[in-house]
Design a protein around this motif. Sequence first.
Motif, short mmCIF file in Angstrom:
data_model
loop_
_atom_site.label_atom_id
_atom_site.label_comp_id
_atom_site.label_asym_id
_atom_site.label_seq_id
_atom_site.Cartn_x
_atom_site.Cartn_y
_atom_site.Cartn_z
N VAL A 13 14.26 1.55 -0.45
CA VAL A 13 13.14 2.07 -1.25
C VAL A 13 12.31 3.02 -0.41
O VAL A 13 11.94 4.11 -0.85
CB VAL A 13 12.26 0.91 -1.80
CG1 VAL A 13 10.94 1.43 -2.35
CG2 VAL A 13 13.02 0.12 -2.86
N ASP A 14 12.02 2.64 0.83
CA ASP A 14 11.23 3.48 1.71
C ASP A 14 11.91 4.82 1.97
O ASP A 14 11.27 5.87 2.00
CB ASP A 14 10.95 2.77 3.03
CG ASP A 14 9.91 3.48 3.87
OD1 ASP A 14 8.84 3.82 3.31
OD2 ASP A 14 10.16 3.70 5.07
N SER A 26 2.29 4.66 -6.55
CA SER A 26 3.06 3.42 -6.60
C SER A 26 2.43 2.39 -7.52
O SER A 26 3.13 1.71 -8.28
CB SER A 26 3.20 2.82 -5.19
OG SER A 26 4.00 3.65 -4.38
N LEU A 27 1.12 2.26 -7.48
CA LEU A 27 0.43 1.30 -8.35
C LEU A 27 0.60 1.66 -9.82
O LEU A 27 0.88 0.78 -10.65
CB LEU A 27 -1.06 1.23 -8.00
CG LEU A 27 -1.40 0.53 -6.68
CD1 LEU A 27 -2.86 0.76 -6.32
CD2 LEU A 27 -1.07 -0.95 -6.75
N ILE A 103 5.02 -0.57 -2.95
CA ILE A 103 3.65 -1.01 -2.65
C ILE A 103 3.65 -1.80 -1.34
O ILE A 103 2.79 -1.59 -0.48
CB ILE A 103 3.08 -1.85 -3.82
CG1 ILE A 103 2.85 -0.95 -5.04
CG2 ILE A 103 1.79 -2.56 -3.40
CD1 ILE A 103 2.58 -1.71 -6.33
N CYS A 104 4.62 -2.68 -1.18
CA CYS A 104 4.73 -3.45 0.07
C CYS A 104 4.89 -2.52 1.27
O CYS A 104 4.24 -2.70 2.30
CB CYS A 104 5.91 -4.42 0.00
SG CYS A 104 5.63 -5.80 -1.13
N ASN A 105 5.74 -1.53 1.14
CA ASN A 105 5.96 -0.58 2.24
C ASN A 105 4.68 0.15 2.60
O ASN A 105 4.34 0.28 3.78
CB ASN A 105 7.05 0.43 1.87
CG ASN A 105 8.42 -0.18 1.87
OD1 ASN A 105 8.66 -1.22 2.46
ND2 ASN A 105 9.34 0.47 1.17
N THR A 106 3.97 0.62 1.59
CA THR A 106 2.75 1.38 1.84
C THR A 106 1.70 0.54 2.56
O THR A 106 0.96 1.03 3.41
CB THR A 106 2.17 1.91 0.50
OG1 THR A 106 3.17 2.71 -0.13
CG2 THR A 106 0.92 2.75 0.72
N ASN A 110 5.92 -7.32 4.13
CA ASN A 110 7.35 -7.60 4.03
C ASN A 110 7.59 -8.45 2.79
O ASN A 110 7.07 -9.57 2.68
CB ASN A 110 7.83 -8.33 5.29
CG ASN A 110 9.32 -8.56 5.25
OD1 ASN A 110 9.77 -9.51 4.63
ND2 ASN A 110 10.06 -7.69 5.90
N LEU A 111 8.37 -7.94 1.87
CA LEU A 111 8.63 -8.60 0.59
C LEU A 111 9.28 -9.97 0.80
O LEU A 111 8.93 -10.94 0.13
CB LEU A 111 9.49 -7.70 -0.30
CG LEU A 111 9.69 -8.13 -1.74
CD1 LEU A 111 8.38 -8.37 -2.45
CD2 LEU A 111 10.50 -7.05 -2.48
N TYR A 112 10.19 -10.07 1.73
CA TYR A 112 10.85 -11.35 2.00
C TYR A 112 9.85 -12.39 2.48
O TYR A 112 9.86 -13.54 2.03
CB TYR A 112 11.97 -11.17 3.02
CG TYR A 112 12.70 -12.45 3.33
CD1 TYR A 112 13.56 -13.03 2.40
CD2 TYR A 112 12.53 -13.10 4.55
CE1 TYR A 112 14.22 -14.21 2.67
CE2 TYR A 112 13.19 -14.28 4.84
CZ TYR A 112 14.03 -14.83 3.89
OH TYR A 112 14.69 -16.01 4.16
N ASP A 113 8.95 -11.98 3.37
CA ASP A 113 7.93 -12.91 3.86
C ASP A 113 7.02 -13.37 2.71
O ASP A 113 6.62 -14.54 2.65
CB ASP A 113 7.08 -12.25 4.95
CG ASP A 113 7.85 -12.02 6.24
OD1 ASP A 113 8.92 -12.67 6.42
OD2 ASP A 113 7.40 -11.20 7.06
#
Length: 131
Positions: A13-14, A26-27, A103-106, A110-113
């Motif tokens: 995605v990034d 993104s939002l 959104i997580c990247n920005t 970390n999505l997994y966390d």
Amino acid sequence: MKDIFIDDFQYVVDELLIRNKSILDSLTKFSESAARVNRSIIKSVTNCGCIRINAKKQEIPIDVSLKEAKKYLKTHVEGQLCENCRDLIEKEIGSTLFYLASICNTLDLNLYDIVLKEIERMKTLGEFNLR
């Protein structure tokens, strides 16, 4: 140990997100894609008819435990998604996941966390996690 699959998804995605790099983009894209998920499900009812929604007040006897209450609750969905509707809904959910990862990247999350933490919260609260 990190889950490679989710981390890989977030990395891709990034790498792919160029035009809508701003958190504001993104939002709004995330909200828009979530609305498209809703619309796709509704179209499965109103245009295709492969599923039906038969909604009414959920009736739970007052003398049952929280654990037993689950068997009295209904999804209100009748029927099965046809292949076309299933594909479209999966595509729209995929877009929503894409913008969630964005959104997580920005925000350097970390999505997994986040998933792991949510699993722990659910396990800790158990049946008292009334969502």
